[in-house]
Structures are given as structure tokens and as C-alpha cells.
Design a protein around this motif. Structure first.
Motif, PDB file in Angstrom:
ATOM      1  N   GLN A  75       0.809  -1.227   0.000  1.00  0.00           N
ATOM      2  CA  GLN A  75       0.000   0.000   0.000  1.00  0.00           C
ATOM      3  C   GLN A  75       0.843   1.279   0.000  1.00  0.00           C
ATOM      4  O   GLN A  75       0.333   2.345  -0.279  1.00  0.00           O
ATOM      5  CB  GLN A  75      -0.911   0.022   1.229  1.00  0.00           C
ATOM      6  N   SER A  76       2.112   1.170   0.343  1.00  0.00           N
ATOM      7  CA  SER A  76       3.021   2.316   0.403  1.00  0.00           C
ATOM      8  C   SER A  76       2.437   3.470   1.214  1.00  0.00           C
ATOM      9  O   SER A  76       2.337   4.609   0.744  1.00  0.00           O
ATOM     10  CB  SER A  76       3.357   2.819  -1.006  1.00  0.00           C
ATOM     11  N   PRO A  77       2.033   3.204   2.468  1.00  0.00           N
ATOM     12  CA  PRO A  77       1.450   4.273   3.268  1.00  0.00           C
ATOM     13  C   PRO A  77       2.510   5.207   3.840  1.00  0.00           C
ATOM     14  O   PRO A  77       3.701   4.921   3.800  1.00  0.00           O
ATOM     15  CB  PRO A  77       0.752   3.510   4.400  1.00  0.00           C
ATOM     16  N   CYS A  78       2.055   6.325   4.386  1.00  0.00           N
ATOM     17  CA  CYS A  78       2.901   7.127   5.255  1.00  0.00           C
ATOM     18  C   CYS A  78       2.483   6.814   6.693  1.00  0.00           C
ATOM     19  O   CYS A  78       1.472   6.141   6.927  1.00  0.00           O
ATOM     20  CB  CYS A  78       2.784   8.618   4.944  1.00  0.00           C
ATOM     21  N   TYR A  79       3.259   7.288   7.665  1.00  0.00           N
ATOM     22  CA  TYR A  79       3.087   6.808   9.029  1.00  0.00           C
ATOM     23  C   TYR A  79       3.027   7.945  10.047  1.00  0.00           C
ATOM     24  O   TYR A  79       3.684   8.977   9.886  1.00  0.00           O
ATOM     25  CB  TYR A  79       4.239   5.865   9.395  1.00  0.00           C
ATOM     26  N   THR A 105      12.471  11.630  12.424  1.00  0.00           N
ATOM     27  CA  THR A 105      13.531  11.487  11.424  1.00  0.00           C
ATOM     28  C   THR A 105      13.460  10.152  10.684  1.00  0.00           C
ATOM     29  O   THR A 105      14.211   9.934   9.734  1.00  0.00           O
ATOM     30  CB  THR A 105      14.919  11.613  12.080  1.00  0.00           C
ATOM     31  N   CYS A 106      12.549   9.266  11.081  1.00  0.00           N
ATOM     32  CA  CYS A 106      12.393   7.983  10.392  1.00  0.00           C
ATOM     33  C   CYS A 106      11.705   8.185   9.042  1.00  0.00           C
ATOM     34  O   CYS A 106      10.812   9.028   8.901  1.00  0.00           O
ATOM     35  CB  CYS A 106      11.583   7.010  11.245  1.00  0.00           C
ATOM     36  N   LYS A 107      12.114   7.415   8.078  1.00  0.00           N
ATOM     37  CA  LYS A 107      11.589   7.531   6.720  1.00  0.00           C
ATOM     38  C   LYS A 107      10.075   7.309   6.693  1.00  0.00           C
ATOM     39  O   LYS A 107       9.555   6.407   7.333  1.00  0.00           O
ATOM     40  CB  LYS A 107      12.265   6.503   5.812  1.00  0.00           C
ATOM     41  N   ASP A 108       9.386   8.160   5.944  1.00  0.00           N
ATOM     42  CA  ASP A 108       7.944   8.081   5.706  1.00  0.00           C
ATOM     43  C   ASP A 108       7.089   8.404   6.936  1.00  0.00           C
ATOM     44  O   ASP A 108       5.876   8.226   6.911  1.00  0.00           O
ATOM     45  CB  ASP A 108       7.538   6.704   5.158  1.00  0.00           C
ATOM     46  N   VAL A 109       7.705   8.856   8.028  1.00  0.00           N
ATOM     47  CA  VAL A 109       6.943   9.326   9.180  1.00  0.00           C
ATOM     48  C   VAL A 109       6.587  10.790   8.943  1.00  0.00           C
ATOM     49  O   VAL A 109       7.460  11.646   8.837  1.00  0.00           O
ATOM     50  CB  VAL A 109       7.735   9.163  10.494  1.00  0.00           C
ATOM     51  N   VAL A 110       5.285  11.054   8.837  1.00  0.00           N
ATOM     52  CA  VAL A 110       4.816  12.394   8.482  1.00  0.00           C
ATOM     53  C   VAL A 110       4.227  13.151   9.665  1.00  0.00           C
ATOM     54  O   VAL A 110       3.860  14.321   9.538  1.00  0.00           O
ATOM     55  CB  VAL A 110       3.771  12.335   7.349  1.00  0.00           C
TER      56      VAL A 110
END
Length: 303
Positions: A75-79, A105-110
Motif C-alpha cells: 500500500q506504500s502508506p505514510c506513518y 527522522t524515520c523515513k515516511d513518518v509524516v
């Protein structure tokens, strides 16, 4: 299909434009209701400080474990990094800053969501949260649970409603989004008591609410009280009825983050029907349609 209430999925879609997933985290904090500052027993219903579903390891490791769940794959979500276990502003500011920074700073954490108590928001903590709010999407989740004086004392919440009110206004002054937790089905509360908590919240500059079904979990003082036959938990029909009315009375702009809850099935004593979450949600949606209810149908209250 569009839901008849302002759902969290809709709010996430409006804000981030894609599937968004909250990852529950345990930063190793405690609570003034457990470390002796206020009490050592915790709240009456509390077993693991809402940390039953958190992973282990560093913040980055817990986030990675959350990302790797099979249900998100493809699903390639953001988190959203969700600091859930115990009281997540209850530590020195340098410690808080460190764990929050690790998450964002973690990838895809918005964004970051911080569950805490309103009596654990000193001026220095609010300044830190204000700084964090400039760097990422931020929600502060406050565990109000109820406004009924008897219940406040009974569940050992440990602070008065005025403390909650002051915290809300201080956070609002910093443009920090606020989500409030309410528990439905507390011992000896009537439906009108629960709706009174909704009416109360409608007065304040909050942006979200979680409606949580009371779970009786093993190894809690609530479990002892329940096993002694002092109260009954809500039936599915009773819960659906009160949730639908809560939605009807709730201010239309408030995002509904939760309509029930996830109790640890291995530790759950009652209500056992709550483990069938899909059935619970489907029944709520069906009843809303049958009763022609949408969020705010009764706001302001009809005379």
C-alpha cells in the motif's frame, strides 16, 4: 462510501493524500499514577498503560516493525508515530526531545501523536511541543475519560476537570491539535452521563475525539470489582446506541479517531463481543443509517 461522520481516514486523506497508518510506540515512560507521585496503582482500568500492542526495541526499531506488518504491504502508506504507552510527556524535556526527534527522522513518518495526561504538560513541555509542531504534523492526545465527579474519583484519574481545561487552552494557544479520549461504559455511568461528556467537549477548541469502549482486563482493580458482581459491561446493543447518540451530539468539525477500541483478547474478561471489531463497526454504521444520523444531527441540542 462516505461515512456520516468525520472519520480519521478522511482527515488523513485530506491532509496527506494517501493511506496513513499509526504505529504504536513504547518510549519507556511511566505515569504519576504509578510512580507514587499521585498513586502507585494506576487508573482502575489500566493494565499496561495502553501499551499492549506496542513492539520492543528502540523507537526506530519499533517503527520499522510497525512498517513491516503484512497488512500494510503493497500500500506504500505514510506513518504517524504514536507514543501510546503510559504518559508520554512525563520525563525531562531533553529526554522527550530525544525520543520525539528519533521518531520524526524515520523515513515516511509524516507526523507524531503523543498520548499524555493534562496534568503532565508544564510550560517547558508545551514549548517543546510548540517547536515540534513547526517541524511535523502533531497531535496531543489527552485522556479525559469522563467529566462525572464520582467517576473521576472512582477510576483514580487524579486531576480535576479544570486541569484538563487549562491544558486545552494552553495547547490551543500554540495551535497544537488536540484529541480527547472518552471511555463509554464506566461503572455506574448512565447514557446521559456519557452524553454530558460529549456536550462538555463541544465547548472546547479540540480537533479530535476517541470513543473507547470500557474493557475489563485481567490484572486490574477494575477486574476485581467486576468479578465481585458490582457492575455489568455494556451489551453490543447498548454500546451501539450510545455511540450513535454521541456522534449525533458531537460538533461536526471534530474528527472521530475511534469508535470502539482494541482490548488485549488474551486478557479481556468483558465484554467479549468487542473482539469482533468488524461486526461492531458494521453494526454502528448500519444503525446510523437506520436512524438517519450524521455527526452533529443533534448539535446544538434540539429543544
Amino acid at each position: 462510501m462516505e461515512k456520516p461522520y468525520y472519520s480519521l481516514n478522511r482527515a488523513y486523506q485530506e491532509r496527506f493524500g494517501k493511506k496513513t497508518v499509526k504505529i504504536s510506540l513504547d518510549a519507556g515512560f511511566t505515569c504519576p499514577n504509578r510512580d507514587g507521585t499521585l498513586d502507585t496503582r494506576g487508573c482502575l482500568f489500566c493494565r499496561e498503560g495502553s501499551g499492549d500492542f506496542t513492539a520492543k526495541g528502540s523507537i526506530a526499531e519499533q517503527i520499522e516493525q510497525g512498517k513491516n506488518q503484512k497488512k500494510w504491504q503493497g500500500q506504500s502508506p505514510c506513518y504517524i508515530a504514536y507514543f501510546q504507552a503510559f504518559t508520554n510527556t512525563y520525563a525531562p524535556v531533553p529526554v522527550l526531545k530525544s525520543v520525539y526527534e528519533q521518531a520524526i527522522t524515520c523515513k515516511d513518518v509524516v507526523g507524531i501523536s503523543i498520548a499524555t495526561r493534562p496534568d503532565c504538560l508544564g510550560e517547558d513541555v508545551i514549548e517543546l511541543l510548540s517547536e515540534l509542531n513547526q517541524k511535523t504534523a502533531l497531535w496531543v492526545e489527552l485522556g479525559l475519560q469522563t467529566i462525572k465527579p464520582f467517576s473521576i474519583d472512582f477510576i483514580r484519574r487524579g486531576y480535576e476537570n479544570t486541569v484538563f481545561e487549562n491544558a486545552v487552552y494552553k495547547l490551543a494557544q500554540k495551535n497544537i491539535e488536540i484529541v480527547v479520549h472518552i471511555i463509554l461504559g464506566l461503572p455506574h455511568e448512565t447514557k446521559q452521563d456519557m452524553l454530558a461528556s460529549i456536550a462538555y467537549l463541544n465547548q472546547f477548541p479540540i480537533q479530535g475525539i476517541k470513543l473507547q469502549l470500557l474493557h475489563v482486563l485481567e490484572d486490574t482493580d477494575l477486574a476485581t470489582y467486576y468479578q465481585q458482581g458490582n457492575f455489568k459491561t455494556l451489551s453490543l446493543e447498548e454500546y451501539v446506541d450510545v455511540v450513535c447518540d454521541c456522534i449525533a451530539y458531537l460538533r461536526p468539525d471534530i474528527v472521530i479517531h475511534r469508535l470502539t477500541g482494541d482490548g488485549n483478547a488474551k486478557k479481556l474478561l468483558s465484554p467479549l463481543w468487542s473482539t469482533k471489531k468488524r461486526i461492531v463497526l458494521n453494526t454502528i454504521h448500519k444503525t446510523l443509517k437506520q436512524r438517519n444520523i450524521h455527526q452533529g444531527s443533534y448539535f446544538p441540542e434540539r429543544k
